[in-house]
Design a protein around this motif. Structure first.
Motif, PDB file in Angstrom:
ATOM      1  N   LYS A 301     -43.217 -16.158 -14.951  1.00 46.02           N
ATOM      2  CA  LYS A 301     -42.867 -16.742 -13.660  1.00 46.02           C
ATOM      3  C   LYS A 301     -42.249 -18.126 -13.802  1.00 46.02           C
ATOM      4  N   GLU A 302     -42.718 -18.929 -14.757  1.00 48.50           N
ATOM      5  CA  GLU A 302     -42.197 -20.275 -14.948  1.00 48.50           C
ATOM      6  C   GLU A 302     -41.118 -20.332 -16.025  1.00 48.50           C
ATOM      7  N   GLY A 303     -40.873 -19.232 -16.690  1.00 49.39           N
ATOM      8  CA  GLY A 303     -39.921 -19.258 -17.796  1.00 49.39           C
ATOM      9  C   GLY A 303     -38.474 -19.189 -17.373  1.00 49.39           C
ATOM     10  N   ILE A 304     -38.188 -18.715 -16.164  1.00 48.96           N
ATOM     11  CA  ILE A 304     -36.820 -18.558 -15.704  1.00 48.96           C
ATOM     12  C   ILE A 304     -36.820 -18.512 -14.186  1.00 48.96           C
ATOM     13  N   ILE A 305     -35.715 -18.920 -13.591  1.00 50.31           N
ATOM     14  CA  ILE A 305     -35.547 -18.876 -12.134  1.00 50.31           C
ATOM     15  C   ILE A 305     -34.722 -17.642 -11.781  1.00 50.31           C
ATOM     16  N   THR A 306     -35.187 -16.877 -10.805  1.00 50.42           N
ATOM     17  CA  THR A 306     -34.436 -15.709 -10.331  1.00 50.42           C
ATOM     18  C   THR A 306     -33.841 -16.026  -8.963  1.00 50.42           C
ATOM     19  N   LYS A 307     -32.693 -15.424  -8.712  1.00 48.98           N
ATOM     20  CA  LYS A 307     -31.905 -15.800  -7.530  1.00 48.98           C
ATOM     21  C   LYS A 307     -31.171 -14.579  -6.995  1.00 48.98           C
ATOM     22  N   THR A 308     -30.993 -14.503  -5.667  1.00 48.51           N
ATOM     23  CA  THR A 308     -30.244 -13.416  -5.057  1.00 48.51           C
ATOM     24  C   THR A 308     -29.522 -13.924  -3.832  1.00 48.51           C
ATOM     25  N   SER A 309     -28.612 -13.112  -3.314  1.00 50.71           N
ATOM     26  CA  SER A 309     -27.793 -13.519  -2.174  1.00 50.71           C
ATOM     27  C   SER A 309     -27.674 -12.382  -1.176  1.00 50.71           C
ATOM     28  N   ILE A 310     -27.604 -12.760   0.116  1.00 47.24           N
ATOM     29  CA  ILE A 310     -27.520 -11.781   1.198  1.00 47.24           C
ATOM     30  C   ILE A 310     -26.366 -12.176   2.114  1.00 47.24           C
ATOM     31  N   LEU A 328     -38.311  -9.303  -1.470  1.00 45.66           N
ATOM     32  CA  LEU A 328     -37.898 -10.250  -2.502  1.00 45.66           C
ATOM     33  C   LEU A 328     -39.048 -11.141  -2.951  1.00 45.66           C
ATOM     34  N   ARG A 329     -39.901 -11.510  -2.035  1.00 47.42           N
ATOM     35  CA  ARG A 329     -41.049 -12.344  -2.403  1.00 47.42           C
ATOM     36  C   ARG A 329     -42.074 -11.560  -3.226  1.00 47.42           C
ATOM     37  N   LYS A 330     -42.138 -10.244  -3.000  1.00 47.42           N
ATOM     38  CA  LYS A 330     -43.077  -9.424  -3.768  1.00 47.42           C
ATOM     39  C   LYS A 330     -42.740  -9.429  -5.257  1.00 47.42           C
ATOM     40  N   VAL A 333     -38.908 -13.589  -6.423  1.00 45.78           N
ATOM     41  CA  VAL A 333     -37.584 -14.208  -6.430  1.00 45.78           C
ATOM     42  C   VAL A 333     -37.726 -15.649  -5.954  1.00 45.78           C
ATOM     43  N   ASP A 334     -37.104 -16.581  -6.676  1.00 43.43           N
ATOM     44  CA  ASP A 334     -37.274 -18.000  -6.382  1.00 43.43           C
ATOM     45  C   ASP A 334     -36.267 -18.530  -5.371  1.00 43.43           C
ATOM     46  N   VAL A 335     -35.014 -18.104  -5.458  1.00 45.63           N
ATOM     47  CA  VAL A 335     -33.935 -18.674  -4.645  1.00 45.63           C
ATOM     48  C   VAL A 335     -33.206 -17.558  -3.918  1.00 45.63           C
ATOM     49  N   VAL A 336     -32.901 -17.790  -2.639  1.00 45.58           N
ATOM     50  CA  VAL A 336     -32.127 -16.846  -1.848  1.00 45.58           C
ATOM     51  C   VAL A 336     -31.061 -17.628  -1.094  1.00 45.58           C
ATOM     52  N   THR A 337     -29.877 -17.033  -0.953  1.00 46.23           N
ATOM     53  CA  THR A 337     -28.804 -17.670  -0.195  1.00 46.23           C
ATOM     54  C   THR A 337     -28.314 -16.710   0.884  1.00 46.23           C
ATOM     55  N   PHE A 338     -27.901 -17.277   2.016  1.00 48.64           N
ATOM     56  CA  PHE A 338     -27.333 -16.511   3.131  1.00 48.64           C
ATOM     57  C   PHE A 338     -25.914 -17.005   3.379  1.00 48.64           C
ATOM     58  N   GLY A 339     -24.969 -16.079   3.554  1.00 46.97           N
ATOM     59  CA  GLY A 339     -23.590 -16.433   3.856  1.00 46.97           C
ATOM     60  C   GLY A 339     -22.968 -15.422   4.795  1.00 46.97           C
ATOM     61  N   ALA A 367     -36.957 -18.636   5.413  1.00 44.01           N
ATOM     62  CA  ALA A 367     -37.086 -18.353   3.981  1.00 44.01           C
ATOM     63  C   ALA A 367     -37.968 -19.392   3.297  1.00 44.01           C
ATOM     64  N   MET A 368     -37.791 -20.651   3.636  1.00 47.99           N
ATOM     65  CA  MET A 368     -38.605 -21.698   3.024  1.00 47.99           C
ATOM     66  C   MET A 368     -40.072 -21.548   3.422  1.00 47.99           C
ATOM     67  N   ASP A 369     -40.321 -21.150   4.656  1.00 48.80           N
ATOM     68  CA  ASP A 369     -41.699 -20.945   5.111  1.00 48.80           C
ATOM     69  C   ASP A 369     -42.362 -19.772   4.392  1.00 48.80           C
ATOM     70  N   MET A 370     -41.561 -18.823   3.916  1.00 46.94           N
ATOM     71  CA  MET A 370     -42.120 -17.669   3.206  1.00 46.94           C
ATOM     72  C   MET A 370     -42.442 -17.980   1.751  1.00 46.94           C
ATOM     73  N   GLY A 371     -42.030 -19.155   1.265  1.00 49.98           N
ATOM     74  CA  GLY A 371     -42.393 -19.545  -0.096  1.00 49.98           C
ATOM     75  C   GLY A 371     -41.273 -19.568  -1.100  1.00 49.98           C
ATOM     76  N   PHE A 372     -40.009 -19.382  -0.673  1.00 45.66           N
ATOM     77  CA  PHE A 372     -38.904 -19.488  -1.610  1.00 45.66           C
ATOM     78  C   PHE A 372     -38.747 -20.936  -2.068  1.00 45.66           C
ATOM     79  N   MET A 373     -38.403 -21.109  -3.333  1.00 42.88           N
ATOM     80  CA  MET A 373     -38.214 -22.446  -3.881  1.00 42.88           C
ATOM     81  C   MET A 373     -37.060 -23.168  -3.199  1.00 42.88           C
TER      82      MET A 373
END
Length: 424
Positions: A301-310, A328-330, A333-339, A367-373
């Protein structure tokens, strides 16, 4: 001696000339009315002969010109609902007119030019000289001017697209070229990419690639070799890899995850219900979740950051977005972006809705309230976005500092134990 021209042959040209002369002599000109203010009248330029300036002729049918203030937009501020309302226009010839929706103002960006910004021109020249491709150009990213044209070289970023510019898949939102049999891989690409990135002097780089289902490993080893070359030339450079799903082959995911990169990104693109209509049929929502989950299982979990986009604006519902974020939280996933989804050409999916900036900000808070970094959310945000990269860079530096402090503390403890053992 030439025979005289018959009178019948010159009657038609004479009639046309006489008609044209009649029209010219009967034409009336509308004039710009003189100003009513005496002071303004004194400021009018003279003709130089001492006489008053003659009114300038105009061919407009109206006999007067409205005041300039009537052409200016209203100074009264618009309400959010009025400001965000899409504008429509009627276009086309008579009998074939149609109504189109114009692009909202918050989605309009200036067209970049290599001549107007030296950083933009330098990066473009380096890429062409080394035969490299970028997703910035291939996917027609609206942020290319902002990312490539930073105030200095260190702030400029570009997302390098490995393994050519032709994809083996045909997603309905993507403008990258597709072919079942793309050209073979360039064996010099890993070295050329590392050389270009080291030349730019960047601190954070993003690598992505087309899907190469024609290759046995999906291009995973080519990806990993590029990352290792970059780290060899500049160990302090932080590398983010935005990869495909490798047809669900988790062994290939492991090869890329263990190559030394700092951020592993893989985009789910949309909600699970819309995935079959938006993405290529070989890409599934659950398969993408497994990729992101396996990266954490391999690296910790701390060895790498995972990221996705929607992408938003494809017809998704709020409940579908909530469910996507929960899934994604299950898998941590650390970072999510919306565009905002932007239609590249008329052959691609239509935009169902233009999401307002206020809605993007609402989803960022959720997203931040759900725990994303971290969550980058906005109409022009894309998976590789400068603000997100800057934040992740700071997080990685802090983690590296903590590891260094922990290693230093462990070393001091071992040294103290050895000293105490010698004194005994």
């Amino acid at each position: 001696m030439a025979s005289p021209m018959p009178l019948q042959r010159i009657q038609a040209p004479l009639r046309r000339s006489l008609a044209r002369a009649t029209v010219l002599t009967s034409r009336t000109y509308a004039t710009i009315p003189p100003p009513s203010d005496p002071q303004q009248a004194q400021q009018q330029p003279s003709t130089g002969s001492g006489s008053a300036a003659k009114p300038r002729p105009t061919y407009f049918k109206d006999t007067s010109v409205a005041s300039f203030s009537e052409f200016l937009p209203s100074s009264a501020p618009l309400s959010p609902s009025e400001a965000y309302a899409p504008r429509t226009a009627i276009v086309g010839p008579e009998g074939r007119k149609r109504t189109i929706t114009r692009l909202p103002d918050w989605l309009k960006t200036p067209i970049p030019s290599p001549g107007s910004n030296p950083n933009f021109g330098k990066i473009k020249a380096d890429l062409r000289g080394l035969g490299l491709h970028t997703v910035c150009e291939e996917a027609r990213c609206p942020n290319i001017g902002e990312c490539w044209g930073g105030s200095n070289k260190a702030s400029a970023t570009a997302t390098i697209m490995l393994m050519g510019d032709t994809c083996t898949r045909g997603c309905r939102f993507c403008s990258v070229k597709t072919n079942r049999r793309p050209p073979p891989l360039d064996p010099h690409e890993p070295e050329n990419t590392a050389e270009a990135l080291a030349r730019w002097g960047l601190g954070y780089v993003v690598l992505t690639s087309v899907d190469r289902d024609d290759l046995a490993d999906g291009g995973a080893r080519h990806f990993a070799e590029t990352i290792r070359r970059i780290k060899a030339k500049k160990p302090t450079m932080l590398v983010e890899a935005l990869t495909g799903d490798f047809m669900g082959d988790l062994d290939m995911v492991k090869i890329v995850a263990e190559s030394g990169l700092d951020v592993y990104a893989h985009n789910v693109e949309t909600t699970e219900g819309l995935t079959p209509y938006v993405r290529d049929r070989r890409a599934t929502f659950r398969q993408s979740l497994k990729v992101l989950e396996h990266v954490k299982a391999v690296m910790g979990k701390e060895g790498i950051i995972t990221k996705t986009s929607i992408m938003l604006g494809l017809g998704e519902t709020d409940e579908e977005l909530w469910e996507t974020l929960r899934e994604l939280r299950k898998v941590d996933v650390d970072v999510v972006t919306f565009g905002q989804y932007m239609r590249p050409t008329k052959r691609h999916l239509k935009v169902e809705r233009y999401v307002t900036p206020d809605e993007f900000e609402l989803w960022r808070q959720r997203a931040m309230d759900m725990g994303f970094m971290y969550c980058a959310s906005g109409p022009l945000v894309r998976s590789s976005y400068k603000a997100g990269e800057a934040f992740i860079e700071n997080v990685l530096k802090k983690r590296a500092g903590k590891k260094a402090m922990a290693a230093e503390g462990l070393g001091q403890t071992v040294a103290a134990e050895e000293t105490s053992g010698k004194s005994l």
